[in-house]
Design a protein around this motif. Sequence first.
Motif, PDB file in Angstrom:
ATOM      1  N   ASN A  53      12.023  -3.182 -10.941  1.00 54.43           N
ATOM      2  CA  ASN A  53      12.608  -4.318 -11.654  1.00 54.43           C
ATOM      3  C   ASN A  53      11.767  -5.564 -11.396  1.00 54.43           C
ATOM      4  OD1 ASN A  53      14.353  -5.897 -13.145  1.00 54.43           O
ATOM      5  ND2 ASN A  53      15.755  -6.245 -11.422  1.00 54.43           N
ATOM      6  N   PRO A  54      10.872  -5.902 -12.317  1.00 51.30           N
ATOM      7  CA  PRO A  54      10.643  -5.294 -13.623  1.00 51.30           C
ATOM      8  C   PRO A  54       9.902  -3.959 -13.516  1.00 51.30           C
ATOM      9  CG  PRO A  54       9.010  -6.983 -13.233  1.00 51.30           C
ATOM     10  CD  PRO A  54       9.961  -7.057 -12.084  1.00 51.30           C
ATOM     11  N   PRO A  55      10.018  -3.097 -14.537  1.00 47.39           N
ATOM     12  CA  PRO A  55       9.356  -1.800 -14.491  1.00 47.39           C
ATOM     13  C   PRO A  55       7.852  -1.925 -14.773  1.00 47.39           C
ATOM     14  CG  PRO A  55      10.533  -2.050 -16.564  1.00 47.39           C
ATOM     15  CD  PRO A  55      10.859  -3.262 -15.734  1.00 47.39           C
ATOM     16  N   ILE A  56       7.037  -1.761 -13.737  1.00 47.89           N
ATOM     17  CA  ILE A  56       5.585  -1.853 -13.876  1.00 47.89           C
ATOM     18  C   ILE A  56       4.957  -0.660 -13.175  1.00 47.89           C
ATOM     19  CG2 ILE A  56       3.523  -3.274 -13.547  1.00 47.89           C
ATOM     20  CD1 ILE A  56       5.410  -5.666 -13.046  1.00 47.89           C
ATOM     21  N   SER A  57       4.030   0.002 -13.853  1.00 50.20           N
ATOM     22  CA  SER A  57       3.305   1.127 -13.275  1.00 50.20           C
ATOM     23  C   SER A  57       1.814   0.854 -13.349  1.00 50.20           C
ATOM     24  CB  SER A  57       3.625   2.429 -14.031  1.00 50.20           C
ATOM     25  OG  SER A  57       5.005   2.728 -13.963  1.00 50.20           O
ATOM     26  N   VAL A  60     -13.180   0.993  -7.042  1.00 48.32           N
ATOM     27  CA  VAL A  60     -11.799   1.397  -7.270  1.00 48.32           C
ATOM     28  C   VAL A  60     -11.280   0.585  -8.446  1.00 48.32           C
ATOM     29  CG1 VAL A  60      -9.463   1.426  -6.306  1.00 48.32           C
ATOM     30  CG2 VAL A  60     -11.427   1.959  -4.843  1.00 48.32           C
ATOM     31  N   ALA A  61     -10.523   1.211  -9.335  1.00 45.40           N
ATOM     32  CA  ALA A  61      -9.936   0.474 -10.461  1.00 45.40           C
ATOM     33  C   ALA A  61      -8.434   0.716 -10.505  1.00 45.40           C
ATOM     34  CB  ALA A  61     -10.574   0.874 -11.780  1.00 45.40           C
ATOM     35  N   ILE A  62      -7.717  -0.325 -10.876  1.00 46.32           N
ATOM     36  CA  ILE A  62      -6.259  -0.240 -11.002  1.00 46.32           C
ATOM     37  C   ILE A  62      -5.895  -0.788 -12.376  1.00 46.32           C
ATOM     38  CG2 ILE A  62      -4.051  -0.944 -10.041  1.00 46.32           C
ATOM     39  CD1 ILE A  62      -5.479  -1.307  -7.341  1.00 46.32           C
ATOM     40  N   SER A  63      -5.490   0.103 -13.268  1.00 43.00           N
ATOM     41  CA  SER A  63      -5.186  -0.255 -14.650  1.00 43.00           C
ATOM     42  C   SER A  63      -3.682  -0.451 -14.794  1.00 43.00           C
ATOM     43  CB  SER A  63      -5.682   0.843 -15.597  1.00 43.00           C
ATOM     44  OG  SER A  63      -5.524   0.469 -16.941  1.00 43.00           O
ATOM     45  N   ILE A  64      -3.288  -1.588 -15.347  1.00 36.88           N
ATOM     46  CA  ILE A  64      -1.886  -2.014 -15.332  1.00 36.88           C
ATOM     47  C   ILE A  64      -1.144  -1.565 -16.597  1.00 36.88           C
ATOM     48  CG2 ILE A  64      -0.325  -3.942 -14.990  1.00 36.88           C
ATOM     49  CD1 ILE A  64      -2.444  -3.424 -12.720  1.00 36.88           C
ATOM     50  N   GLU A  65      -0.006  -0.935 -16.397  1.00 37.67           N
ATOM     51  CA  GLU A  65       0.885  -0.555 -17.499  1.00 37.67           C
ATOM     52  C   GLU A  65       1.966  -1.623 -17.620  1.00 37.67           C
ATOM     53  OE1 GLU A  65       2.379   2.405 -20.446  1.00 37.67           O
ATOM     54  OE2 GLU A  65       0.534   1.460 -19.784  1.00 37.67           O
ATOM     55  N   TYR A  66       1.673  -2.653 -18.409  1.00 40.54           N
ATOM     56  CA  TYR A  66       2.616  -3.754 -18.591  1.00 40.54           C
ATOM     57  C   TYR A  66       3.533  -3.469 -19.775  1.00 40.54           C
ATOM     58  CZ  TYR A  66      -1.120  -5.074 -21.900  1.00 40.54           C
ATOM     59  OH  TYR A  66      -2.074  -5.077 -22.893  1.00 40.54           O
ATOM     60  N   ARG A  67       4.629  -4.179 -19.845  1.00 39.58           N
ATOM     61  CA  ARG A  67       5.588  -3.973 -20.942  1.00 39.58           C
ATOM     62  C   ARG A  67       5.052  -4.572 -22.239  1.00 39.58           C
ATOM     63  NH1 ARG A  67      10.802  -6.454 -18.203  1.00 39.58           N
ATOM     64  NH2 ARG A  67       9.153  -7.626 -17.121  1.00 39.58           N
ATOM     65  N   LEU A  68       5.357  -3.889 -23.341  1.00 39.04           N
ATOM     66  CA  LEU A  68       4.803  -4.250 -24.642  1.00 39.04           C
ATOM     67  C   LEU A  68       5.795  -5.010 -25.506  1.00 39.04           C
ATOM     68  CD1 LEU A  68       3.004  -0.892 -25.583  1.00 39.04           C
ATOM     69  CD2 LEU A  68       1.988  -2.927 -24.521  1.00 39.04           C
ATOM     70  N   ALA A  69       5.242  -5.919 -26.312  1.00 40.93           N
ATOM     71  CA  ALA A  69       5.989  -6.579 -27.382  1.00 40.93           C
ATOM     72  C   ALA A  69       6.037  -5.628 -28.583  1.00 40.93           C
ATOM     73  CB  ALA A  69       5.296  -7.883 -27.754  1.00 40.93           C
ATOM     74  N   PRO A  70       6.947  -5.793 -29.519  1.00 44.80           N
ATOM     75  CA  PRO A  70       7.946  -6.878 -29.607  1.00 44.80           C
ATOM     76  C   PRO A  70       9.229  -6.616 -28.824  1.00 44.80           C
ATOM     77  CG  PRO A  70       8.056  -5.542 -31.573  1.00 44.80           C
ATOM     78  CD  PRO A  70       6.906  -4.996 -30.756  1.00 44.80           C
ATOM     79  N   GLU A  71       9.393  -5.376 -28.288  1.00 39.15           N
ATOM     80  CA  GLU A  71      10.595  -5.118 -27.492  1.00 39.15           C
ATOM     81  C   GLU A  71      10.666  -6.058 -26.286  1.00 39.15           C
ATOM     82  OE1 GLU A  71       9.125  -0.934 -28.745  1.00 39.15           O
ATOM     83  OE2 GLU A  71       8.270  -2.911 -28.347  1.00 39.15           O
ATOM     84  N   HIS A  72       9.494  -6.351 -25.736  1.00 41.25           N
ATOM     85  CA  HIS A  72       9.388  -7.251 -24.586  1.00 41.25           C
ATOM     86  C   HIS A  72       8.400  -8.354 -24.951  1.00 41.25           C
ATOM     87  CE1 HIS A  72      11.523  -4.223 -22.269  1.00 41.25           C
ATOM     88  NE2 HIS A  72      10.670  -3.327 -22.750  1.00 41.25           N
ATOM     89  N   PRO A  73       8.867  -9.387 -25.656  1.00 40.99           N
ATOM     90  CA  PRO A  73       7.952 -10.407 -26.173  1.00 40.99           C
ATOM     91  C   PRO A  73       7.249 -11.170 -25.059  1.00 40.99           C
ATOM     92  CG  PRO A  73      10.234 -11.114 -26.435  1.00 40.99           C
ATOM     93  CD  PRO A  73      10.284  -9.684 -25.999  1.00 40.99           C
ATOM     94  N   LEU A  74       6.084 -11.703 -25.397  1.00 48.03           N
ATOM     95  CA  LEU A  74       5.382 -12.576 -24.470  1.00 48.03           C
ATOM     96  C   LEU A  74       6.276 -13.767 -24.125  1.00 48.03           C
ATOM     97  CD1 LEU A  74       1.806 -12.619 -26.036  1.00 48.03           C
ATOM     98  CD2 LEU A  74       2.605 -11.260 -24.112  1.00 48.03           C
ATOM     99  N   PRO A  75       6.199 -14.281 -22.902  1.00 43.91           N
ATOM    100  CA  PRO A  75       5.122 -14.061 -21.920  1.00 43.91           C
ATOM    101  C   PRO A  75       5.344 -12.922 -20.939  1.00 43.91           C
ATOM    102  CG  PRO A  75       6.511 -15.855 -21.179  1.00 43.91           C
ATOM    103  CD  PRO A  75       7.074 -15.415 -22.501  1.00 43.91           C
ATOM    104  N   ILE A  76       6.171 -11.917 -21.272  1.00 42.75           N
ATOM    105  CA  ILE A  76       6.492 -10.847 -20.321  1.00 42.75           C
ATOM    106  C   ILE A  76       5.234 -10.122 -19.845  1.00 42.75           C
ATOM    107  CG2 ILE A  76       7.548  -8.552 -20.168  1.00 42.75           C
ATOM    108  CD1 ILE A  76       9.961  -9.688 -21.660  1.00 42.75           C
ATOM    109  N   ALA A  77       4.319  -9.793 -20.754  1.00 40.32           N
ATOM    110  CA  ALA A  77       3.095  -9.073 -20.352  1.00 40.32           C
ATOM    111  C   ALA A  77       2.293  -9.880 -19.341  1.00 40.32           C
ATOM    112  CB  ALA A  77       2.240  -8.749 -21.575  1.00 40.32           C
ATOM    113  N   TYR A  78       2.205 -11.193 -19.549  1.00 35.34           N
ATOM    114  CA  TYR A  78       1.493 -12.038 -18.598  1.00 35.34           C
ATOM    115  C   TYR A  78       2.145 -11.975 -17.209  1.00 35.34           C
ATOM    116  CZ  TYR A  78      -0.682 -14.252 -22.718  1.00 35.34           C
ATOM    117  OH  TYR A  78      -1.369 -14.499 -23.877  1.00 35.34           O
ATOM    118  N   GLU A  79       3.474 -12.034 -17.192  1.00 36.07           N
ATOM    119  CA  GLU A  79       4.189 -12.009 -15.918  1.00 36.07           C
ATOM    120  C   GLU A  79       4.031 -10.655 -15.228  1.00 36.07           C
ATOM    121  OE1 GLU A  79       5.451 -14.575 -14.448  1.00 36.07           O
ATOM    122  OE2 GLU A  79       5.010 -15.884 -16.147  1.00 36.07           O
TER     123      GLU A  79
END
Length: 344
Positions: free
Chosen positions: A54-58, A109-128
């Motif tokens: 919470n928030p769901p981030i992988s 080493v690389a870490i690729s972020i699975e952030y939440r997508l718009a429009p279900e999760h509008p910006l600025p959610i991806a930034y956060e």
Amino acid sequence: MGSNGKEVATEIRPYIRVYKDGSVQRLVESPIVPPSASDPETGVSSKDIVISQNPPISVRIYLPKQALQQHQKFAVLVYFHGGAFCSESAFSFVETKFMNRLVCLANVVAISIEYRLAPEHPLPIAYEDCWAALQWVVSHSNGDCGSDKESWVCTYVDFDQVYIGGDSAGANIASNILLRAGSEGLQNGVKIKGAFLTHPYFWGSKQIGSEIKDVKRREKLVMSTMWHLVYPEAPGGIDNPMINPVVEGAPSLAGLGCSRLLVSVAEKDPVRDRGISYYNAVKESGWQGELELVDVEAEDHSFHILVHHSENAKKLIQRLASFLVSCAGHGRKSFQFPSRVSRI
């Protein structure tokens, strides 16, 4: 009306369709693929972990082959994928193919972020989400590697060598992350040494360079319509500083929180002139760092990921890897890049 009988609220072809019931259909996406204990082509290992409920981030973490053969620490790249903030995934085939090659060539080493997508999760959610993920990565730098920490990050990451990067919307995210890092700082005093922005998704209401000048036509371009879809409440609309970092009143790019920056653009990319304008604005801002521009002829937006098997894609990935190698040092002589590349 869509083919499924639902009433369409918004459609941006060929990318996305939003129905009036709130459901979303993504029209062009690469398939999701699992991580690999050892990629057959590169020998890179990868795994997926949930870093926040919470928030769901992988994230998908990549280790170069050498990490499992040598007892040493490596530079780390925190990466933000593209997709106009509303599509693609850190777990998709094209992103995984790209990351495997980059990790292999750069030996990081690389870490690729699975952030939440718009429009279900509008910006600025991806930034956060991306800011939270970066802070999670650097939280491992305090030396406390208890059960709540990720062993690969604790074991293999050199926190004196932290880099971020992204393509398209991910490059936009990376730029905004750099500004936030410059003003707020990261946990444990960790610094971002370098960053690359590949084909950054920037836009604005006023024409730059060879862009279409007519205001009404500009409003119908996908760069505008997509931004309104993914961030409908953006103060200033298409001239919000997050999408237009050179607009009057935007935060000074002198505050970018890294010491080296590579911006790459492509000749046929509709946002090419925006990338060049951003590069020039950074150069003129008084930012105290090393700035580089790579301009690739005869290619389009995100070609190095979408057409990952092409020779030019391989050459650009090598270019990005060389940038990371030269930043990290690894005991090697620093590379010198021209401000413009006519063809690669």
